[in-house]
Write an enzyme that holds these catalytic residues in place. Structure first.
Site, PDB file in Angstrom:
ATOM      1  N   LYS A 234     -14.809-103.287  96.520  1.00  0.00           N
ATOM      2  CA  LYS A 234     -15.893-102.311  96.658  1.00  0.00           C
ATOM      3  C   LYS A 234     -17.166-103.080  97.006  1.00  0.00           C
ATOM      4  O   LYS A 234     -17.747-103.765  96.169  1.00  0.00           O
ATOM      5  CB  LYS A 234     -16.133-101.544  95.344  1.00  0.00           C
ATOM      6  CG  LYS A 234     -17.096-100.385  95.565  1.00  0.00           C
ATOM      7  CD  LYS A 234     -17.975-100.071  94.386  1.00  0.00           C
ATOM      8  CE  LYS A 234     -19.256-100.812  94.336  1.00  0.00           C
ATOM      9  NZ  LYS A 234     -20.217-100.587  95.445  1.00  0.00           N
TER      10      LYS A 234
ATOM     11  N   GLY B 121     -18.237 -97.029  98.043  1.00  0.00           N
ATOM     12  CA  GLY B 121     -18.690 -95.949  97.169  1.00  0.00           C
ATOM     13  C   GLY B 121     -19.807 -96.407  96.261  1.00  0.00           C
ATOM     14  O   GLY B 121     -20.372 -97.486  96.456  1.00  0.00           O
TER      15      GLY B 121
ATOM     16  N   GLY C 275     -21.569 -97.724  92.823  1.00  0.00           N
ATOM     17  CA  GLY C 275     -21.193 -98.641  91.746  1.00  0.00           C
ATOM     18  C   GLY C 275     -20.902 -97.912  90.455  1.00  0.00           C
ATOM     19  O   GLY C 275     -19.909 -98.194  89.774  1.00  0.00           O
TER      20      GLY C 275
ATOM     21  N   VAL D 255     -17.253 -95.735  91.577  1.00  0.00           N
ATOM     22  CA  VAL D 255     -16.116 -96.562  92.028  1.00  0.00           C
ATOM     23  C   VAL D 255     -16.036 -97.870  91.217  1.00  0.00           C
ATOM     24  O   VAL D 255     -14.955 -98.283  90.779  1.00  0.00           O
ATOM     25  CB  VAL D 255     -16.257 -96.866  93.542  1.00  0.00           C
ATOM     26  CG1 VAL D 255     -15.191 -97.844  94.000  1.00  0.00           C
ATOM     27  CG2 VAL D 255     -16.147 -95.578  94.344  1.00  0.00           C
ATOM     28  N   GLY D 256     -17.195 -98.493  90.993  1.00  0.00           N
ATOM     29  CA  GLY D 256     -17.210 -99.773  90.264  1.00  0.00           C
ATOM     30  C   GLY D 256     -16.681 -99.620  88.854  1.00  0.00           C
ATOM     31  O   GLY D 256     -15.887-100.421  88.368  1.00  0.00           O
TER      32      GLY D 256
ATOM     33  N   GLU E   2     -20.551-113.183  88.152  1.00  0.00           N
ATOM     34  CA  GLU E   2     -21.559-114.034  88.811  1.00  0.00           C
ATOM     35  C   GLU E   2     -22.840-113.212  88.828  1.00  0.00           C
ATOM     36  O   GLU E   2     -22.941-112.256  89.592  1.00  0.00           O
ATOM     37  CB  GLU E   2     -21.129-114.377  90.243  1.00  0.00           C
ATOM     38  CG  GLU E   2     -19.841-115.159  90.362  1.00  0.00           C
ATOM     39  CD  GLU E   2     -20.009-116.611  89.938  1.00  0.00           C
ATOM     40  OE1 GLU E   2     -21.145-117.109  89.912  1.00  0.00           O
ATOM     41  OE2 GLU E   2     -18.994-117.234  89.599  1.00  0.00           O
TER      42      GLU E   2
ATOM     43  N   CYS F 212     -29.558-115.467  94.409  1.00  0.00           N
ATOM     44  CA  CYS F 212     -29.376-115.572  92.957  1.00  0.00           C
ATOM     45  C   CYS F 212     -29.698-116.971  92.449  1.00  0.00           C
ATOM     46  O   CYS F 212     -30.186-117.140  91.344  1.00  0.00           O
ATOM     47  CB  CYS F 212     -27.950-115.197  92.600  1.00  0.00           C
ATOM     48  SG  CYS F 212     -26.739-116.095  93.560  1.00  0.00           S
TER      49      CYS F 212
ATOM     50  N   GLU G  41     -35.962-112.080  86.628  1.00  0.00           N
ATOM     51  CA  GLU G  41     -35.565-112.340  88.013  1.00  0.00           C
ATOM     52  C   GLU G  41     -36.305-111.356  88.920  1.00  0.00           C
ATOM     53  O   GLU G  41     -36.183-110.143  88.758  1.00  0.00           O
ATOM     54  CB  GLU G  41     -34.056-112.134  88.151  1.00  0.00           C
ATOM     55  CG  GLU G  41     -33.551-112.449  89.539  1.00  0.00           C
ATOM     56  CD  GLU G  41     -32.053-112.192  89.683  1.00  0.00           C
ATOM     57  OE1 GLU G  41     -31.597-111.111  89.291  1.00  0.00           O
ATOM     58  OE2 GLU G  41     -31.362-113.078  90.201  1.00  0.00           O
TER      59      GLU G  41
HETATM   60  P1  NAD Z   1     -26.190-104.679  91.478  1.00  0.00           P
HETATM   61  O1  NAD Z   1     -25.766-105.112  90.126  1.00  0.00           O
HETATM   62  O2  NAD Z   1     -27.101-103.524  91.583  1.00  0.00           O
HETATM   63  O3  NAD Z   1     -24.917-104.305  92.357  1.00  0.00           O
HETATM   64  C1  NAD Z   1     -23.854-105.203  92.558  1.00  0.00           C
HETATM   65  C2  NAD Z   1     -22.576-104.420  92.780  1.00  0.00           C
HETATM   66  O4  NAD Z   1     -22.247-103.744  91.559  1.00  0.00           O
HETATM   67  C3  NAD Z   1     -22.712-103.332  93.830  1.00  0.00           C
HETATM   68  O5  NAD Z   1     -21.500-103.242  94.552  1.00  0.00           O
HETATM   69  C4  NAD Z   1     -22.931-102.078  92.998  1.00  0.00           C
HETATM   70  O6  NAD Z   1     -22.555-100.896  93.659  1.00  0.00           O
HETATM   71  C5  NAD Z   1     -22.053-102.364  91.800  1.00  0.00           C
HETATM   72  N1  NAD Z   1     -22.409-101.660  90.569  1.00  0.00           N
HETATM   73  C6  NAD Z   1     -23.614-101.181  90.196  1.00  0.00           C
HETATM   74  N2  NAD Z   1     -23.524-100.598  88.984  1.00  0.00           N
HETATM   75  C7  NAD Z   1     -22.241-100.717  88.579  1.00  0.00           C
HETATM   76  C8  NAD Z   1     -21.523-100.336  87.421  1.00  0.00           C
HETATM   77  N3  NAD Z   1     -22.114 -99.673  86.420  1.00  0.00           N
HETATM   78  N4  NAD Z   1     -20.209-100.639  87.343  1.00  0.00           N
HETATM   79  C9  NAD Z   1     -19.595-101.314  88.338  1.00  0.00           C
HETATM   80  N5  NAD Z   1     -20.222-101.686  89.472  1.00  0.00           N
HETATM   81  C10 NAD Z   1     -21.529-101.400  89.586  1.00  0.00           C
HETATM   82  O7  NAD Z   1     -26.784-105.974  92.189  1.00  0.00           O
HETATM   83  P2  NAD Z   1     -27.409-106.099  93.645  1.00  0.00           P
HETATM   84  O8  NAD Z   1     -28.774-105.488  93.593  1.00  0.00           O
HETATM   85  O9  NAD Z   1     -26.447-105.621  94.665  1.00  0.00           O
HETATM   86  O10 NAD Z   1     -27.505-107.700  93.801  1.00  0.00           O
HETATM   87  C11 NAD Z   1     -28.544-108.411  93.276  1.00  0.00           C
HETATM   88  C12 NAD Z   1     -28.148-109.062  91.957  1.00  0.00           C
HETATM   89  O11 NAD Z   1     -26.966-109.824  92.129  1.00  0.00           O
HETATM   90  C13 NAD Z   1     -29.192-110.058  91.495  1.00  0.00           C
HETATM   91  O12 NAD Z   1     -29.355-109.950  90.101  1.00  0.00           O
HETATM   92  C14 NAD Z   1     -28.576-111.401  91.840  1.00  0.00           C
HETATM   93  O13 NAD Z   1     -29.037-112.478  91.090  1.00  0.00           O
HETATM   94  C15 NAD Z   1     -27.137-111.138  91.608  1.00  0.00           C
HETATM   95  N6  NAD Z   1     -26.311-112.082  92.357  1.00  0.00           N
HETATM   96  C16 NAD Z   1     -25.629-113.058  91.698  1.00  0.00           C
HETATM   97  C17 NAD Z   1     -24.881-113.995  92.393  1.00  0.00           C
HETATM   98  C18 NAD Z   1     -24.118-115.096  91.704  1.00  0.00           C
HETATM   99  O14 NAD Z   1     -23.249-115.675  92.338  1.00  0.00           O
HETATM  100  N7  NAD Z   1     -24.385-115.390  90.461  1.00  0.00           N
HETATM  101  C19 NAD Z   1     -24.811-113.931  93.770  1.00  0.00           C
HETATM  102  C20 NAD Z   1     -25.524-112.931  94.414  1.00  0.00           C
HETATM  103  C21 NAD Z   1     -26.259-111.996  93.700  1.00  0.00           C
END
Ligand code: NAD
Length: 473
Positions: free
Chosen positions: A169, A200, A202, A205-206, A244, A278, A378
């Site tokens: 996803k 979809g 998060g 679908v997540g 991550e 990140c 962050e």
């Molecule tokens: P996000 O957490 O909003 O979304 C990440 C993914 O999770 C998306 O696909 C989203 O649809 C899904 N998601 C959201 N809520 C969910 C839930 N309740 N259950 C399951 N899935 C859900 O993050 P973002 O805004 O897309 O990315 C930025 C964040 O990601 C920053 O905090 C960044 O530091 C982190 N990041 C970490 C790494 C790493 O390797 N450590 C790499 C890249 C980004």
């Protein structure tokens, strides 16, 4: 690019879910595409196809997996321009960086797993036991938008290598590259059901993927708050969860460092991918004795970091991915000003050069203290915060003063810098500008997550370990 179907069981199928997710170009604010909204029926369909495919893929000859990974790498190379243009349109990443990091890195990562398989030890003996490594099973991948293809390949490539099957996803901000990847995997002949794509929301679908009883592992990259939700949803089925997550990484200049070089490099280390990284080094910790010199370099360099159209080859800072992200970064800039930090470059509002798009001004603050929000949280945008120290112990305390522990940097004479790096509570440290290595493990301490991606440690995450005991003669 309007995609109306999901990739399940080796074919493009109509979704059961209703509606679409629109993809917006953050530079032009125009809608550039859409993807379907999958629902629980789509996930059940994808999981059952992945489960059916697991039996044969988990037993597939290693040569077949090597070929797929090499072919994937070759296809990524051939399609570099299309993929880079797509990611720049979705995310706003400067085009040169898109070619190099957004597509080039996944290409190298795929190849690295093909190479690793050539010598991987699947079995070994311990006294009367045969220790066997086996693929963990059906995996769910939930990925973010900031390095969208890299984060997908960081999971897909080792999973293919291990013999796992998967359901992906992607993020709703940058899903189009995932659809192009599905096309590639189809064209290179990955057997049906090994890779499935369900786009979809998060929260729907997540969460369904995380709690699904027929998924053996969920690998999540994204924010710490969503990572916590994934862990909670996954707990009742006791599946393996790797996370991550976010970061607020420190970059420490020791007093015996090449201060000028370190200060110059601190800008790129913070602002890469327009600060939406990140592992960005967002907290600069500098010796009090060199404060004026370093701040002078940083402020003049940040002011030269002009934001603009990411398709212009000279642009180094693109827009934020969305209006929401832009507003969030702007609110942090306001908070820094309100809490009394000293603005040394950038600031509130849109950059003068831009009349549309989700841009912010590359910004740096000095006189930042550990109580301030801009020190602790962050920001995920081009905002550098700077503080000073008197002793090395104080520098270390400041570096480790974070709920996160993803990355870090230290500058100083080599041996001293390495010793300092060892004391930092973080998953990776760059010493004197040491470069990112795709074969080294990547992952976080503390609330930056658990588990590792890339390299051999990234492959081990997708393996179960079995001990077969034989009678002692
Ligand atoms: P996000 O957490 O909003 O979304 C990440 C993914 O999770 C998306 O696909 C989203 O649809 C899904 N998601 C959201 N809520 C969910 C839930 N309740 N259950 C399951 N899935 C859900 O993050 P973002 O805004 O897309 O990315 C930025 C964040 O990601 C920053 O905090 C960044 O530091 C982190 N990041 C970490 C790494 C790493 O390797 N450590 C790499 C890249 C980004």
């Amino acid at each position: 690019m309007r995609r109306e179907e999901l990739y399940i069981g080796g074919e493009w199928v109509r979704p059961h879910g209703e509606g679409e997710i629109q993809v917006i170009n953050p530079t032009t604010e125009e809608i550039i595409g859409s993807v379907p909204v999958g629902n629980s029926d789509d996930i059940n369909h994808a999981v059952s196809k992945a489960r059916s495919a697991f039996e044969s893929w988990s037993m597939s000859p290693i040569e077949d997996r090597i070929k797929i990974l090499n072919d994937l790498s070759t296809a990524l190379k051939e399609l570099t321009e299309e993929l880079a243009q797509t990611i720049t349109a979705e995310v706003g990443t400067p085009i040169g960086y898109s070619r190099m990091a957004m597509v080039g890195t996944p290409r190298v990562v795929s190849r690295s797993y093909a190479k690793m398989l050539e010598g991987f030890e699947w079995e070994h003996e311990i006294r009367n036991s045969l220790i066997v490594k086996e693929p963990i099973g059906v995996c769910a991948f939930i990925t973010p938008w900031n390095f969208p293809l890299h984060q997908i390949i960081g999971k897909v490539a080792p999973a293919i290598a291990a013999g796992c099957t998967m359901v992906l996803k992607p993020s709703k901000e940058a899903p189009l590259n995932a659809f192009l990847l599905a096309d590639i995997l189809h064209d290179i002949g990955l057997p049906p059901g090994v890779f499935n794509l369900v786009s979809g929301h998060g929260s729907e679908v997540g969460e369904i993927l995380s709690s699904h009883p027929d998924i053996d592992m969920v690998s999540f990259t994204g924010s710490t708050s969503a990572g916590v939700r994934v862990s909670q949803a996954a707990a009742s089925t006791v599946k393996r969860v790797t996370l991550e997550l976010g970061g607020k990484s420190a970059n420490v200049i020791l007093d015996d460092a090449d201060v000028i070089r370190a200060a110059k490099s601190a800008i790129g280390a913070c602002y890469q991918n327009s600060g939406q990284t990140c592992s960005a080094l967002t907290r600069l910790i500098i010796p009090k004795d060199h404060e004026d010199e370093i701040i002078e370099i940083v402020s003049s360099r940040v002011n030269g970091y002009t934001p603009g159209d990411p398709l212009n080859e000279n642009t180094r800072c693109g827009p934020m991915v969305s209006e929401k992200q832009q507003q969030s970064v702007l609110s942090y800039i306001t908070s820094g000003i309100d809490e009394g930090a000293k603005l040394i470059a950038g600031g509130e509002g849109m950059p003068e050069e831009c009349d549309k798009g989700f841009f912010v001004r590359p910004t740096a603050f000095s006189n930042v203290t550990p109580e301030m929000k801009i020190w602790k949280e962050e920001i995920f945008g081009p905002v550098l915060v700077i503080t000073t120290y008197d002793t090395e112990e104080e520098a270390l305390e400041l570096a480790n003063d974070s709920i996160y522990g993803l990355s870090g940097g230290v500058w100083g004479t080599n041996e001293r810098a390495i010793q300092f790096a060892k004391k930092m509570r973080t998953g990776q440290v760059s010493v004197n500008g040491g470069q990112f290595n795709v074969s080294a493990p990547f992952g976080g301490y503390k609330q930056s997550g658990n588990g590792r991606e890339l390299g051999i440690d990234g492959l081990q995450e997708f393996l179960e370990i079995k001990a077969i005991q034989r009678p002692i003669e």
